[in-house]
Design a protein around this motif. Structure first.
Motif, PDB file in Angstrom:
ATOM      1  N   LEU A  66     -27.229 -18.125 -20.074  1.00  0.00           N
ATOM      2  CA  LEU A  66     -28.172 -17.066 -20.419  1.00  0.00           C
ATOM      3  C   LEU A  66     -27.465 -15.907 -21.115  1.00  0.00           C
ATOM      4  CD1 LEU A  66     -31.093 -16.092 -20.252  1.00  0.00           C
ATOM      5  CD2 LEU A  66     -30.588 -15.130 -17.998  1.00  0.00           C
ATOM      6  N   SER A  67     -26.261 -15.558 -20.649  1.00  0.00           N
ATOM      7  CA  SER A  67     -25.520 -14.462 -21.305  1.00  0.00           C
ATOM      8  C   SER A  67     -25.124 -14.839 -22.727  1.00  0.00           C
ATOM      9  CB  SER A  67     -24.282 -14.100 -20.488  1.00  0.00           C
ATOM     10  OG  SER A  67     -23.398 -15.203 -20.381  1.00  0.00           O
ATOM     11  N   ASP A  68     -24.760 -16.118 -22.958  1.00  0.00           N
ATOM     12  CA  ASP A  68     -24.448 -16.577 -24.319  1.00  0.00           C
ATOM     13  C   ASP A  68     -25.667 -16.422 -25.232  1.00  0.00           C
ATOM     14  OD1 ASP A  68     -21.883 -17.312 -23.581  1.00  0.00           O
ATOM     15  OD2 ASP A  68     -22.443 -19.389 -23.151  1.00  0.00           O
ATOM     16  N   LEU A  69     -26.818 -16.792 -24.710  1.00  0.00           N
ATOM     17  CA  LEU A  69     -28.048 -16.733 -25.507  1.00  0.00           C
ATOM     18  C   LEU A  69     -28.465 -15.290 -25.785  1.00  0.00           C
ATOM     19  CD1 LEU A  69     -29.953 -19.598 -23.680  1.00  0.00           C
ATOM     20  CD2 LEU A  69     -29.061 -19.682 -26.020  1.00  0.00           C
ATOM     21  N   LEU A  70     -28.300 -14.415 -24.799  1.00  0.00           N
ATOM     22  CA  LEU A  70     -28.616 -12.997 -25.016  1.00  0.00           C
ATOM     23  C   LEU A  70     -27.712 -12.410 -26.083  1.00  0.00           C
ATOM     24  CD1 LEU A  70     -29.167 -11.868 -21.318  1.00  0.00           C
ATOM     25  CD2 LEU A  70     -30.884 -11.801 -23.143  1.00  0.00           C
ATOM     26  N   ARG A  71     -26.423 -12.770 -26.033  1.00  0.00           N
ATOM     27  CA  ARG A  71     -25.498 -12.296 -27.060  1.00  0.00           C
ATOM     28  C   ARG A  71     -25.912 -12.809 -28.435  1.00  0.00           C
ATOM     29  NH1 ARG A  71     -20.937 -14.550 -25.427  1.00  0.00           N
ATOM     30  NH2 ARG A  71     -21.180 -16.349 -26.794  1.00  0.00           N
ATOM     31  N   ALA A  72     -26.244 -14.083 -28.516  1.00  0.00           N
ATOM     32  CA  ALA A  72     -26.668 -14.648 -29.797  1.00  0.00           C
ATOM     33  C   ALA A  72     -27.914 -13.939 -30.311  1.00  0.00           C
ATOM     34  CB  ALA A  72     -26.931 -16.150 -29.658  1.00  0.00           C
ATOM     35  N   TYR A  73     -28.830 -13.613 -29.400  1.00  0.00           N
ATOM     36  CA  TYR A  73     -30.063 -12.942 -29.808  1.00  0.00           C
ATOM     37  C   TYR A  73     -29.758 -11.571 -30.412  1.00  0.00           C
ATOM     38  CZ  TYR A  73     -34.920 -11.466 -29.699  1.00  0.00           C
ATOM     39  OH  TYR A  73     -36.163 -11.031 -30.068  1.00  0.00           O
ATOM     40  N   ILE A  74     -28.873 -10.817 -29.758  1.00  0.00           N
ATOM     41  CA  ILE A  74     -28.510  -9.483 -30.262  1.00  0.00           C
ATOM     42  C   ILE A  74     -27.784  -9.592 -31.605  1.00  0.00           C
ATOM     43  CG2 ILE A  74     -27.053  -7.467 -29.820  1.00  0.00           C
ATOM     44  CD1 ILE A  74     -27.639  -7.832 -26.845  1.00  0.00           C
ATOM     45  N   VAL A  75     -26.833 -10.529 -31.694  1.00  0.00           N
ATOM     46  CA  VAL A  75     -26.044 -10.679 -32.921  1.00  0.00           C
ATOM     47  C   VAL A  75     -26.942 -11.051 -34.091  1.00  0.00           C
ATOM     48  CG1 VAL A  75     -24.324 -12.126 -34.066  1.00  0.00           C
ATOM     49  CG2 VAL A  75     -23.852 -11.187 -31.798  1.00  0.00           C
ATOM     50  N   TYR A  76     -27.800 -12.052 -33.900  1.00  0.00           N
ATOM     51  CA  TYR A  76     -28.641 -12.492 -35.015  1.00  0.00           C
ATOM     52  C   TYR A  76     -29.771 -11.519 -35.294  1.00  0.00           C
ATOM     53  CZ  TYR A  76     -26.057 -16.748 -35.521  1.00  0.00           C
ATOM     54  OH  TYR A  76     -25.056 -17.641 -35.773  1.00  0.00           O
ATOM     55  N   GLY A  77     -30.168 -10.741 -34.267  1.00  0.00           N
ATOM     56  CA  GLY A  77     -31.110  -9.664 -34.535  1.00  0.00           C
ATOM     57  C   GLY A  77     -30.500  -8.632 -35.464  1.00  0.00           C
ATOM     58  N   THR A  78     -29.222  -8.326 -35.244  1.00  0.00           N
ATOM     59  CA  THR A  78     -28.507  -7.393 -36.121  1.00  0.00           C
ATOM     60  C   THR A  78     -28.331  -7.988 -37.514  1.00  0.00           C
ATOM     61  OG1 THR A  78     -27.314  -6.556 -34.195  1.00  0.00           O
ATOM     62  CG2 THR A  78     -26.417  -6.014 -36.346  1.00  0.00           C
ATOM     63  N   CYS A  79     -27.985  -9.281 -37.563  1.00  0.00           N
ATOM     64  CA  CYS A  79     -27.772  -9.940 -38.865  1.00  0.00           C
ATOM     65  C   CYS A  79     -29.059 -10.073 -39.667  1.00  0.00           C
ATOM     66  CB  CYS A  79     -27.159 -11.323 -38.656  1.00  0.00           C
ATOM     67  SG  CYS A  79     -25.451 -11.285 -38.097  1.00  0.00           S
ATOM     68  N   SER A  80     -30.209  -9.875 -39.022  1.00  0.00           N
ATOM     69  CA  SER A  80     -31.481  -9.930 -39.740  1.00  0.00           C
ATOM     70  C   SER A  80     -31.692  -8.713 -40.624  1.00  0.00           C
ATOM     71  CB  SER A  80     -32.651 -10.035 -38.743  1.00  0.00           C
ATOM     72  OG  SER A  80     -32.523 -11.179 -37.933  1.00  0.00           O
ATOM     73  N   ILE A  81     -30.899  -7.669 -40.414  1.00  0.00           N
ATOM     74  CA  ILE A  81     -31.046  -6.429 -41.185  1.00  0.00           C
ATOM     75  C   ILE A  81     -30.061  -6.493 -42.352  1.00  0.00           C
ATOM     76  CG2 ILE A  81     -31.091  -3.920 -41.069  1.00  0.00           C
ATOM     77  CD1 ILE A  81     -31.159  -4.235 -37.983  1.00  0.00           C
ATOM     78  N   ALA A  82     -30.527  -6.917 -43.519  1.00  0.00           N
ATOM     79  CA  ALA A  82     -29.648  -7.138 -44.673  1.00  0.00           C
ATOM     80  C   ALA A  82     -28.824  -5.912 -45.058  1.00  0.00           C
ATOM     81  CB  ALA A  82     -30.465  -7.636 -45.862  1.00  0.00           C
ATOM     82  N   VAL A 105     -15.991   0.868 -30.353  1.00  0.00           N
ATOM     83  CA  VAL A 105     -16.367  -0.094 -31.394  1.00  0.00           C
ATOM     84  C   VAL A 105     -15.735  -1.450 -31.110  1.00  0.00           C
ATOM     85  CG1 VAL A 105     -16.146  -0.663 -33.841  1.00  0.00           C
ATOM     86  CG2 VAL A 105     -16.722   1.666 -33.153  1.00  0.00           C
ATOM     87  N   GLU A 106     -14.441  -1.439 -30.773  1.00  0.00           N
ATOM     88  CA  GLU A 106     -13.752  -2.697 -30.487  1.00  0.00           C
ATOM     89  C   GLU A 106     -14.370  -3.402 -29.288  1.00  0.00           C
ATOM     90  OE1 GLU A 106      -9.566  -2.102 -30.130  1.00  0.00           O
ATOM     91  OE2 GLU A 106      -9.367  -1.207 -32.119  1.00  0.00           O
ATOM     92  N   SER A 107     -14.727  -2.644 -28.248  1.00  0.00           N
ATOM     93  CA  SER A 107     -15.342  -3.244 -27.060  1.00  0.00           C
ATOM     94  C   SER A 107     -16.678  -3.884 -27.409  1.00  0.00           C
ATOM     95  CB  SER A 107     -15.533  -2.189 -25.972  1.00  0.00           C
ATOM     96  OG  SER A 107     -14.290  -1.702 -25.527  1.00  0.00           O
ATOM     97  N   PHE A 108     -17.465  -3.179 -28.217  1.00  0.00           N
ATOM     98  CA  PHE A 108     -18.767  -3.707 -28.609  1.00  0.00           C
ATOM     99  C   PHE A 108     -18.621  -4.960 -29.480  1.00  0.00           C
ATOM    100  CE2 PHE A 108     -22.096  -3.873 -31.898  1.00  0.00           C
ATOM    101  CZ  PHE A 108     -23.165  -4.226 -31.080  1.00  0.00           C
ATOM    102  N   VAL A 109     -17.718  -4.886 -30.459  1.00  0.00           N
ATOM    103  CA  VAL A 109     -17.520  -6.028 -31.363  1.00  0.00           C
ATOM    104  C   VAL A 109     -17.003  -7.235 -30.584  1.00  0.00           C
ATOM    105  CG1 VAL A 109     -16.200  -6.888 -33.334  1.00  0.00           C
ATOM    106  CG2 VAL A 109     -17.194  -4.601 -33.410  1.00  0.00           C
ATOM    107  N   ARG A 110     -16.077  -7.004 -29.637  1.00  0.00           N
ATOM    108  CA  ARG A 110     -15.549  -8.121 -28.847  1.00  0.00           C
ATOM    109  C   ARG A 110     -16.648  -8.776 -28.013  1.00  0.00           C
ATOM    110  NH1 ARG A 110     -11.028 -10.448 -26.951  1.00  0.00           N
ATOM    111  NH2 ARG A 110      -9.661  -9.040 -28.087  1.00  0.00           N
ATOM    112  N   ALA A 111     -17.501  -7.948 -27.400  1.00  0.00           N
ATOM    113  CA  ALA A 111     -18.549  -8.491 -26.526  1.00  0.00           C
ATOM    114  C   ALA A 111     -19.650  -9.191 -27.300  1.00  0.00           C
ATOM    115  CB  ALA A 111     -19.140  -7.374 -25.675  1.00  0.00           C
ATOM    116  N   THR A 112     -19.790  -8.902 -28.591  1.00  0.00           N
ATOM    117  CA  THR A 112     -20.892  -9.474 -29.372  1.00  0.00           C
ATOM    118  C   THR A 112     -20.375 -10.405 -30.461  1.00  0.00           C
ATOM    119  OG1 THR A 112     -20.887  -7.438 -30.714  1.00  0.00           O
ATOM    120  CG2 THR A 112     -22.477  -7.563 -28.894  1.00  0.00           C
TER     121      THR A 112
END
Length: 583
Positions: A66-82, A105-112
């Motif tokens: 579930l944590s992997d999927l939540l991360r993927a959701y946040i990452v691809y939600g961000t990537c949806s903003i061209a 920034v590094e902590s956020f980027v590492r976690a996502t």
């Protein structure tokens, strides 16, 4: 998901990551804010997940938590903003330069993004990932994803005085050893190095002091290569004499003595890498790069293939002794059949206008020179850069003081195809040509023959994957079987061992997992025939890779690609949440 909701979720995540740094007097107040914000955000995300998950069929046997999927959701939600994707390098550079903010920034980027797209900080650190991938019947293509600014590469040394590019070469060799150690630990097939599915990718521009030397060699080759009939458009196609200039004691108009020295050293380092890879049974893939590097990269790639992919002297068939030894004891069979062919693969970009003529020439050259052709077939990742560089070069011809373009193409048209449709059609045409070549090779050499061709179909395109499977069946290289019980049955493509040694499919780690899982379920073979491209490297070093990867893969993430990835994650999240409620 609205931009406001998405940014709120990201702010909440950053707050949560920095919770431990809050002074004790404010701890309870911040805790209450976090709880209330979390409840509100969870309610909003639950509504969004439901909307995103509606009418989306969850991917089969997806093992992500579930944590992997939540991360993927946040990452691809961000990537949806061209616009955010385009601005990512600038945003990261700016925030990383601010004291105090850089750690956040590094902590956020590492976690996502790091955990989504990067396997680990080191090759050995990725071994647990390799184990989990293999449990899902997937292989891995390792790539040391460190990108160093050319000025840094010329100036920076470690305490022993070792240049940056030499440390990169050592890291590549360590990744070869890690790959081989992982396969040795499995020891499943008892037939030497055949069947191994942990490979290594290399990027030539990171392996010498100044990448300008590759550009200068490309200019030299573009100006001196003999014209073919019919001609092959820029960046041309390799010739056996391409690297003869490295044996010349004198410089040329485009190549300095320093260039020749560095290029000689690059070849020596590549031979060292491939020699170790051959000893350990690990295939080596040479990445494609911008068109201004490509003539030089092709020259090195084909020289290495001719040296390390050499076929038996008696041609495509082994002698009777070779064949009989296959059926003898495992120890004898291992000594005879331990060599991997093809060992070296070169990347072919179908968005280049030179394709498929370049591929046709390469097939003919490999046959004439007696080596196995290793092909990694991709669409290409640099289309907007190639167009921009070409237009800048054309405008610079008539504009004094214009910025200098890196483009070296002599052609009036850009080196890339004008549209994605044209690239898609070219990928299909090249895949058909390659499958035909595989079919001829299998029927000519049989189960025990040394492969004269190997193809890695690297694509995120569902249509291409289905088309390739259909073509394999059409050519007799795969058989459709009905599997399952009662009403739950499906058609799969059974791929014989001799074909499985010659082909594989691949997608980037963290992307297109639904397609990867579909291909695993759709195929049956003694060896994994689906590979994940797994970058690794320390967070600070791979930050440029992460921002560049987001931009380069807009062809995958764009046109609704990021939205599909996000909705696929949402469907699985919703399924898991409903399962938790029921239980």
């Amino acid at each position: 998901m609205s931009l406001i909701t998405r940014s709120g979720a990201l702010r909440l995540f950053v707050r949560a990551r920095t919770f431990s740094t809050v002074p004790p007097p404010r701890l309870r107040r911040v805790g209450r804010v976090l709880v209330l914000s979390s409840a509100l955000t969870t309610s909003v995300l639950g509504y969004v997940f439901y909307n995103d998950a509606s009418n989306i069929e969850p991917a089969p046997f997806d093992t992500r938590t579930l944590s992997d999927l939540l991360r993927a959701y946040i990452v691809y939600g961000t990537c949806s903003i061209a616009p955010l994707v385009d601005a990512a390098p600038t945003i990261l550079d700016t925030l990383s330069s601010i004291p105090g903010v850089s750690k956040i920034v590094e902590s956020f980027v590492r976690a996502t993004f790091f955990h989504q797209f990067v396997g680990a900080d080191t090759a050995n650190g990725a071994l647990p990932l390799l184990t989990s991938l293999r449990a899902e019947n997937k292989g891995a293509l390792f790539a040391y994803a460190v990108e160093v600014d050319q000025k840094e590469m010329m100036d920076q040394t470690n305490v022993e005085g070792q240049p940056v590019h030499k440390r990169i070469i050592e890291e590549i060799i360590r990744s070869i050893n890690a790959s081989a150690d992982f396969e040795d630990g499995r020891d499943v097939f008892q037939d030497g190095h055949i069947g191994r599915r942990t490979w290594v990718s290399v990027k030539l521009t990171a392996m010498l002091p100044n990448a300008q030397s590759l550009i200068n060699l490309s200019i030299h080759l573009t100006n001196t290569r003999a014209q073919l009939e019919p001609p092959v458009l820029f960046p041309g196609t390799p010739s056996p004499s391409d690297l003869s200039i490295l044996h010349s004691p004198a410089s040329t108009r485009t190549l300095t003595e320093s260039d020749i020295h560095d290029l000689k050293e690059l070849y020596s380092d590549l031979v060292q890498i491939c020699t170790r890879a051959e000893e350990r049974g690990v295939r080596v893939f040479i990445d494609a790069e911008y068109s201004w590097y490509q003539p030089a990269i092709d020259a090195f790639g084909h020289a290495l293939m001719e040296r390390f992919n050499k076929l038996p002297s008696n041609g495509f068939l082994r002698t009777w002794w070779d064949i009989s030894s296959w059926t003898s004891s495992p120890s004898v069979r291992k000594s005879v059949d331990g060599r991997v062919r093809p060992l070296v693969y070169v990347t072919y970009q179908t968005y280049l206008r030179r394709m498929p003529a370049h591929l046709t020439h390469s097939l003919a050259l490999a046959r004439a020179r007696g080596y196995a052709l290793g092909v990694k077939l991709v669409r290409g990742a640099y289309h907007p850069y190639e167009i921009a560089a070409h237009h800048l070069a054309r405008s610079a011809d008539s504009a004094i003081g214009s910025p200098r373009s890196l483009s070296i193409s002599p052609d009036p048209e850009p080196s890339v195809k004008p549209s994605k449709d044209a690239t898609d059609q070219c990928y299909h045409d090249c895949a058909t040509v390659l499958i035909d070549a595989i079919s001829q090779d299998v029927h000519r050499s049989g189960r025990f023959g040394a492969p004269s061709i190997g193809v890695f179909f690297a694509t995120h395109n569902w249509t291409s994957c289905e088309s390739i499977l259909e073509e394999l069946v059409k050519k007799g290289l795969g058989v459709v079987e009905r599997v399952g019980v009662n009403e739950v049955q499906e058609d799969v493509v059974r791929i014989p061992l001799e074909v499985g040694e010659r082909i594989a499919f691949g997608q980037l780690y963290g992307m297109s997992d639904a397609l990867t899982n579909y291909l695993v379920g759709r195929t049956r073979c003694e060896r994994p025939c689906v590979i994940k491209y797994v970058p690794f490297g320390a967070l600070v070093q791979v930050m440029p890779y992460l921002s560049r990867r987001a931009i380069e893969n807009k062809s995958v993430l764009g046109a609704g690609g990021a939205t599909r990835e996000r909705k696929g994650a949402a469907a699985l999240i919703w399924k898991k949440m409903k399962g938790l409620v029921v239980s």
